[in-house]
Write an enzyme that holds these catalytic residues in place. Structure first.
Site, PDB file in Angstrom:
ATOM      1  N   TYR A   1      -9.038  10.506   5.758  1.00 57.91           N
ATOM      2  CA  TYR A   1      -9.632   9.373   5.033  1.00 57.91           C
ATOM      3  C   TYR A   1     -10.925   8.916   5.688  1.00 57.91           C
ATOM      4  O   TYR A   1     -11.905   8.602   5.013  1.00 57.91           O
ATOM      5  CB  TYR A   1      -8.626   8.213   4.927  1.00 57.91           C
ATOM      6  CG  TYR A   1      -7.468   8.528   4.014  1.00 57.91           C
ATOM      7  CD1 TYR A   1      -6.541   9.511   4.358  1.00 57.91           C
ATOM      8  CD2 TYR A   1      -7.296   7.883   2.798  1.00 57.91           C
ATOM      9  CE1 TYR A   1      -5.480   9.831   3.532  1.00 57.91           C
ATOM     10  CE2 TYR A   1      -6.228   8.193   1.962  1.00 57.91           C
ATOM     11  CZ  TYR A   1      -5.323   9.168   2.340  1.00 57.91           C
ATOM     12  OH  TYR A   1      -4.274   9.489   1.516  1.00 57.91           O
TER      13      TYR A   1
ATOM     14  N   HIS B   1      -7.183  10.835  -6.476  1.00 60.50           N
ATOM     15  CA  HIS B   1      -7.109   9.405  -6.827  1.00 60.50           C
ATOM     16  C   HIS B   1      -8.451   8.882  -7.353  1.00 60.50           C
ATOM     17  O   HIS B   1      -8.807   7.725  -7.107  1.00 60.50           O
ATOM     18  CB  HIS B   1      -6.663   8.562  -5.629  1.00 60.50           C
ATOM     19  CG  HIS B   1      -5.269   8.851  -5.155  1.00 60.50           C
ATOM     20  ND1 HIS B   1      -4.179   8.135  -5.580  1.00 60.50           N
ATOM     21  CD2 HIS B   1      -4.794   9.784  -4.290  1.00 60.50           C
ATOM     22  CE1 HIS B   1      -3.086   8.607  -4.986  1.00 60.50           C
ATOM     23  NE2 HIS B   1      -3.431   9.615  -4.213  1.00 60.50           N
TER      24      HIS B   1
ATOM     25  N   ASN C   1       1.967   5.131  -2.439  1.00 60.64           N
ATOM     26  CA  ASN C   1       2.143   5.581  -3.824  1.00 60.64           C
ATOM     27  C   ASN C   1       3.268   4.798  -4.487  1.00 60.64           C
ATOM     28  O   ASN C   1       3.967   4.020  -3.839  1.00 60.64           O
ATOM     29  CB  ASN C   1       2.497   7.071  -3.857  1.00 60.64           C
ATOM     30  CG  ASN C   1       1.277   7.964  -3.612  1.00 60.64           C
ATOM     31  OD1 ASN C   1       0.137   7.563  -3.866  1.00 60.64           O
ATOM     32  ND2 ASN C   1       1.523   9.159  -3.125  1.00 60.64           N
TER      33      ASN C   1
HETATM   34 FE1  HDD Z   1      -4.199  10.511   0.078  1.00 59.18          FE
HETATM   35  C1  HDD Z   1      -6.826   8.986  -1.396  1.00 59.18           C
HETATM   36  C2  HDD Z   1      -2.102   8.091  -1.139  1.00 59.18           C
HETATM   37  C3  HDD Z   1      -1.478  12.193   1.373  1.00 59.18           C
HETATM   38  C4  HDD Z   1      -6.273  12.668   1.577  1.00 59.18           C
HETATM   39  N1  HDD Z   1      -4.420   8.880  -1.057  1.00 59.18           N
HETATM   40  C5  HDD Z   1      -5.593   8.398  -1.569  1.00 59.18           C
HETATM   41  C6  HDD Z   1      -5.361   7.201  -2.300  1.00 59.18           C
HETATM   42  C7  HDD Z   1      -4.025   6.948  -2.232  1.00 59.18           C
HETATM   43  C8  HDD Z   1      -3.440   7.995  -1.445  1.00 59.18           C
HETATM   44  C9  HDD Z   1      -3.297   5.790  -2.870  1.00 59.18           C
HETATM   45  C10 HDD Z   1      -6.414   6.398  -3.046  1.00 59.18           C
HETATM   46  C11 HDD Z   1      -6.927   5.274  -2.219  1.00 59.18           C
HETATM   47  C12 HDD Z   1      -7.880   4.449  -3.055  1.00 59.18           C
HETATM   48  O1  HDD Z   1      -7.421   3.820  -4.009  1.00 59.18           O
HETATM   49  O2  HDD Z   1      -9.062   4.475  -2.746  1.00 59.18           O
HETATM   50  N2  HDD Z   1      -2.185  10.253   0.040  1.00 59.18           N
HETATM   51  C13 HDD Z   1      -1.546   9.127  -0.408  1.00 59.18           C
HETATM   52  C14 HDD Z   1      -0.162   9.184  -0.003  1.00 59.18           C
HETATM   53  C15 HDD Z   1       0.007  10.333   0.685  1.00 59.18           C
HETATM   54  C16 HDD Z   1      -1.268  11.002   0.733  1.00 59.18           C
HETATM   55  C17 HDD Z   1       0.866   8.115  -0.306  1.00 59.18           C
HETATM   56  C18 HDD Z   1       1.238  10.882   1.341  1.00 59.18           C
HETATM   57  C19 HDD Z   1       2.181  10.136   1.830  1.00 59.18           C
HETATM   58  N3  HDD Z   1      -3.923  12.158   1.217  1.00 59.18           N
HETATM   59  C20 HDD Z   1      -2.732  12.660   1.690  1.00 59.18           C
HETATM   60  C21 HDD Z   1      -2.992  13.744   2.605  1.00 59.18           C
HETATM   61  C22 HDD Z   1      -4.353  13.882   2.678  1.00 59.18           C
HETATM   62  C23 HDD Z   1      -4.921  12.872   1.801  1.00 59.18           C
HETATM   63  C24 HDD Z   1      -1.928  14.554   3.318  1.00 59.18           C
HETATM   64  C25 HDD Z   1      -5.199  14.846   3.461  1.00 59.18           C
HETATM   65  C26 HDD Z   1      -4.823  15.531   4.488  1.00 59.18           C
HETATM   66  N4  HDD Z   1      -6.194  10.841   0.024  1.00 59.18           N
HETATM   67  C27 HDD Z   1      -6.830  11.758   0.766  1.00 59.18           C
HETATM   68  C28 HDD Z   1      -8.337  11.673   0.651  1.00 59.18           C
HETATM   69  C29 HDD Z   1      -8.512  10.421  -0.269  1.00 59.18           C
HETATM   70  C30 HDD Z   1      -7.096  10.049  -0.596  1.00 59.18           C
HETATM   71  C31 HDD Z   1      -8.997  12.927   0.210  1.00 59.18           C
HETATM   72  C32 HDD Z   1      -9.438  10.579  -1.473  1.00 59.18           C
HETATM   73  C33 HDD Z   1     -10.279   9.339  -1.507  1.00 59.18           C
HETATM   74  C34 HDD Z   1      -9.959   8.628  -0.295  1.00 59.18           C
HETATM   75  O3  HDD Z   1      -9.064   9.347   0.445  1.00 59.18           O
HETATM   76  O4  HDD Z   1     -10.398   7.554   0.047  1.00 59.18           O
HETATM   77  O5  HDD Z   1      -8.910  11.511   1.901  1.00 59.18           O
END
Ligand code: HDD
Length: 721
Positions: free
Chosen positions: A390, A103, A176
């Site tokens: 997160y 993202h 999402n």
């Molecule tokens: Fe995630 C970012 C949505 C599963 C790990 N995720 C991130 C963002 C969104 C989502 C919208 C951007 C937030 C922003 O605008 O700053 N992610 C989802 C949804 C998931 C999902 C709807 C499943 C239902 N994500 C998911 C899993 C993991 C992550 C299973 C890790 C185990 N996601 C992350 C992250 C991020 C992230 C790496 C990258 C930047 C952040 O968190 O802030 O931790």
């Protein structure tokens, strides 16, 4: 002295009076700009830096006299002692923080959530406790796979992350635009992302899944199939962030004051209506305007047309977690609305752009773990892992534990605790006894409970039993029924688009094994889809694999079967000719008329000026929702007269034809219908093609076309069996 002299001479050239203070006049020049941003980023005023006046200083406040580096002699080396130079360059060298691992590409905006009522019958959450109660919000939209500079219109799942700055702390729905997810256990997330991201050797391709590793993973991990179908449909290429819904994806819990709970799913329903691009225009947009979605959101808000969504929940009794034939803890499943209707809770409106992209949109750090009293997690193993991930990733991005103190992350609720120190500590704590329990600070900060302080509480009846086991529940096993439900619920054209998208993606695959595995999985969802993909890949059609085939449908999943409730902010390109003053007049009249509905008209001509907003050399059908030719411009479309040194040969015709083949409403006024004939577009009776000389009648037709948005019949369509 050099600087002042230089400024004085530039000032006199510009006709500015620099008497007294040489820096005062540039401030006047900036005044207009400042007025634009004063209202922006609500609640963050105390952090704003106003550079509209004052002297240039170092980071520690000393005014700077000259902006050249300090040298040993006018032609000599720069000196190490030049602390002004070192500070400026050092700050520049550290300007970037790690981009989000996923993202990374996104855009955000501020707004307000207004509750429709008192929902204490459902939840103790205070932001849902009274009709009209307002809570500030910040929302960030994003794509998943691409890096921070990637194109907005890459085919992808889109992030929809909302922060509510409630009076009981920050609450984030990190969701999402698709209600389901690829995997069921967070431990697989690195595998999913590694498979989707560019190849480790070449770092190709950027922001795309049309490659072997992505489809290798998808076909080995069939839990991905449902989300994959949504991403291959219009949901992967929305018209804008404003034209998509948002979903919390997981099942969460509502907790009432008495501790009783219900299972819920979050929905944000767009009030702009759902709309998507077609793949060809999305690809062209990636080059023509890589910032298409970012710009759309910014411009809509700046023009007073900020988008809105209704927040709603599906509510299910705890006992029914397994009642629908799937497990509500499984994030690859949606609850059909027929089984649990949406209950509307309030309206979210975005009305304010960020003042500073980095400070706000880049530094906002969402967490599914940010929940408030009245809301609780479930045991969904994907959600459970996210709660850790997160928090952890924010530490990596910020470099220390005080990221919640950044202005955009700071809650509006008061903060009192014994967390101390760390990199970037902003607070000056006055309590000399930062531990608990204590007597020396009179026991403060005191613990809240349910009678005083409305303490956060984990739902008291949440079950936690069983032996330790490293496995997924067998209730998570069916990966094929719901992808088929999704397919069945779309229009034939949307089904065709899914086939087209899978053909596009799989045509990029090198591995025959991966192709075969993909076909085998598709075939478990639909033999028809598998056959149609197989034929494009030159592979034998697979025999039906019918275990999971069914004909059920559910409402609300199609994008194409409804019209847009609002056409304000949609973009119309009016193709005129600089050589025809009547075409320019007509274009101006159309612009004025459509502006009344908030529709934005770009007048295209050979050269700028005289009401022409964009030249043919720069304009493209992809940035317009509709293309119209003004009477008098038809000569630009006739192959015999179309050549011009001012733009590539055939550009006006290409804009019109692209608009037509990408399903946009197109039209020609009066004599311009000859342009339709010249380009082979049917000029009479074809759906979404408007002609006529009466501007008012033409506008009415065009507005109908805009709300239909895509003229589906132009795309053909087949039935999935
Ligand atoms: Fe995630 C970012 C949505 C599963 C790990 N995720 C991130 C963002 C969104 C989502 C919208 C951007 C937030 C922003 O605008 O700053 N992610 C989802 C949804 C998931 C999902 C709807 C499943 C239902 N994500 C998911 C899993 C993991 C992550 C299973 C890790 C185990 N996601 C992350 C992250 C991020 C992230 C790496 C990258 C930047 C952040 O968190 O802030 O931790």
């Amino acid at each position: 002295m050099h600087t002042v002299k230089a400024l004085l001479s530039w000032g006199s050239l510009l006709g500015l009076s620099l008497a007294g203070c040489p820096y005062a006049d540039p401030a006047a020049l900036l005044k207009e700009k400042r007025a634009d941003t004063d209202a922006a980023s609500p609640g963050l005023d105390q952090f704003k830096v106003d550079d509209s006046q004052g002297f240039l200083t170092s980071d520690v406040g000393g005014p700077i006299e000259d902006q050249n580096s300090l040298k040993a002699g006018i032609r000599g080396s720069t000196l190490l002692e030049d602390f002004i130079f070192r500070q400026k360059i050092q700050h520049f060298d550290h300007e970037r923080v790690p981009e989000r691992a996923v993202h990374a590409r996104g855009a955000g905006a501020h707004g307000t959530f207004t509750s429709y009522g008192d929902f204490s019958n459902l939840t103790a959450a205070s932001f849902l406790s009274a009709a009209g109660k307002k809570t500030p919000v910040f929302v960030r939209f994003s794509t998943v796979a691409g890096s921070r500079g990637s194109a907005d219109t890459a085919r992808d799942v889109h992030g929809f992350a909302t922060r509510f700055y409630t009076d009981e702390g920050n609450f984030d729905i990190v969701g999402n635009n698709i209600p389901v997810f690829f995997i069921q256990d967070a431990i697989r997330f690195p595998d999913l992302i590694h498979s989707v991201k560019p190849s480790p050797d070449s770092e190709i391709p950027q922001a795309a899944t049309a490659h072997d590793s992505a489809w290798d993973f998808f076909s080995q991990q069939p839990s991905t199939l449902h989300t994959l179908m949504w991403a291959m449909a219009g949901y992967g290429i929305p018209r804008s962030y404003r034209h998509m819904d948002g979903f919390g994806v997981h099942t969460f819990r509502f907790v009432k004051d008495d501790g009783s709970t219900k299972l819920i799913k979050w929905h944000f329903k767009t009030l702009q209506g759902k709309a998507s691009l077609v793949w060809e225009e999305a690809q062209v947009l990636a080059g023509k305007n890589a910032d298409f979605h970012r710009q759309d959101l910014f411009d809509a808000i700046a023009s007073g047309n900020g988008p809105s969504w209704e927040l709603a929940v599906q509510v299910v009794d705890e006992e029914k977690a397994l009642a629908f034939g799937f497990d509500l803890l499984d994030p690859t499943k949606l609850i059909p609305e027929e089984l649990a209707p949406l209950q509307k809770l309030g309206i979210l409106t975005l009305d304010t752009n960020p003042t500073n992209y980095f400070a706000e949109t880049e530094q906002v750090m969402f967490q599914p773990g940010h929940i408030v009293r009245g809301i609780d997690f479930t045991e969904d193993p994907l959600l459970q892992g996210r709660i850790f991930s997160y928090l952890d990733t924010q530490l990596n991005r910020h470099g220390g534990p005080n990221f919640e103190q950044l202005p955009i992350n700071m809650p509006k609720a008061a903060i009192h605790n014994n967390n101390r120190d760390g990199a970037g500590q902003n607070f000056i704590h006055t309590n000399k006894f930062p531990y608990s329990p204590n007597t020396l600070n009179n026991g403060f900060p005191a613990q809240a409970n349910q009678t005083t302080g409305r303490g956060f509480f984990t739902a008291p009846d949440r079950p936690a039993t069983g032996n330790l086991v490293r496995a997924l529940s067998p209730t998570f096993d069916d990966h094929w029924t719901q992808p088929r439900l999704f397919l069945n619920s779309l229009t034939p054209v949307e089904q065709q688009f899914i086939v087209n998208a899978i053909r596009f993606e799989t045509s990029h695959l090198q591995s025959e094994t991966v192709k075969q595995n993909v076909l085998a999985q598709l075939n478990r969802v639909s033999n028809d889809v598998a056959k149609r993909v197989a034929v494009a890949l030159g592979l034998p059609a697979p025999a039906p694999d019918p275990t999971f085939y069914h004909n059920n449908v559910t409402a609300g999943l199609s994008i194409f079967n409804s019209t847009l409730p609002k056409i304000a902010t949609l973009q119309v390109g009016v193709l005129a000719s600089t050589n025809s003053s009547s075409s320019l007049e007509q274009a101006a009249a159309l612009k004025e008329r459509l502006a009344k509905e908030g529709v934005v008209v770009t007048v295209v001509g050979e050269v700028q000026g005289n009401g022409v907003d964009q030249t043919y050399s720069a304009a493209d059908a992809s940035v317009f929702d509709s293309v119209v030719v003004a009477a008098g411009a038809e000569g630009l479309f006739d192959p015999k007269t179309a050549a011009s040194p001012l733009y590539p040969t055939g550009r006006p015709g290409q804009i019109l034809v692209d608009g037509f083949r990408w399903g946009k409403p197109v039209g020609a006024l009066g004599s311009a219908s000859a342009a339709l004939d010249s380009t082979g577009i049917p000029s009479s009776g074809a759906p979404g093609v408007f002609t006529g000389s009466d501007v008012e009648a033409f506008v009415t037709d065009l507005e109908g076309g805009l709300s239909q948005f895509k003229v589906s019949v132009r795309f053909g369509g087949f039935t999935v069996c």
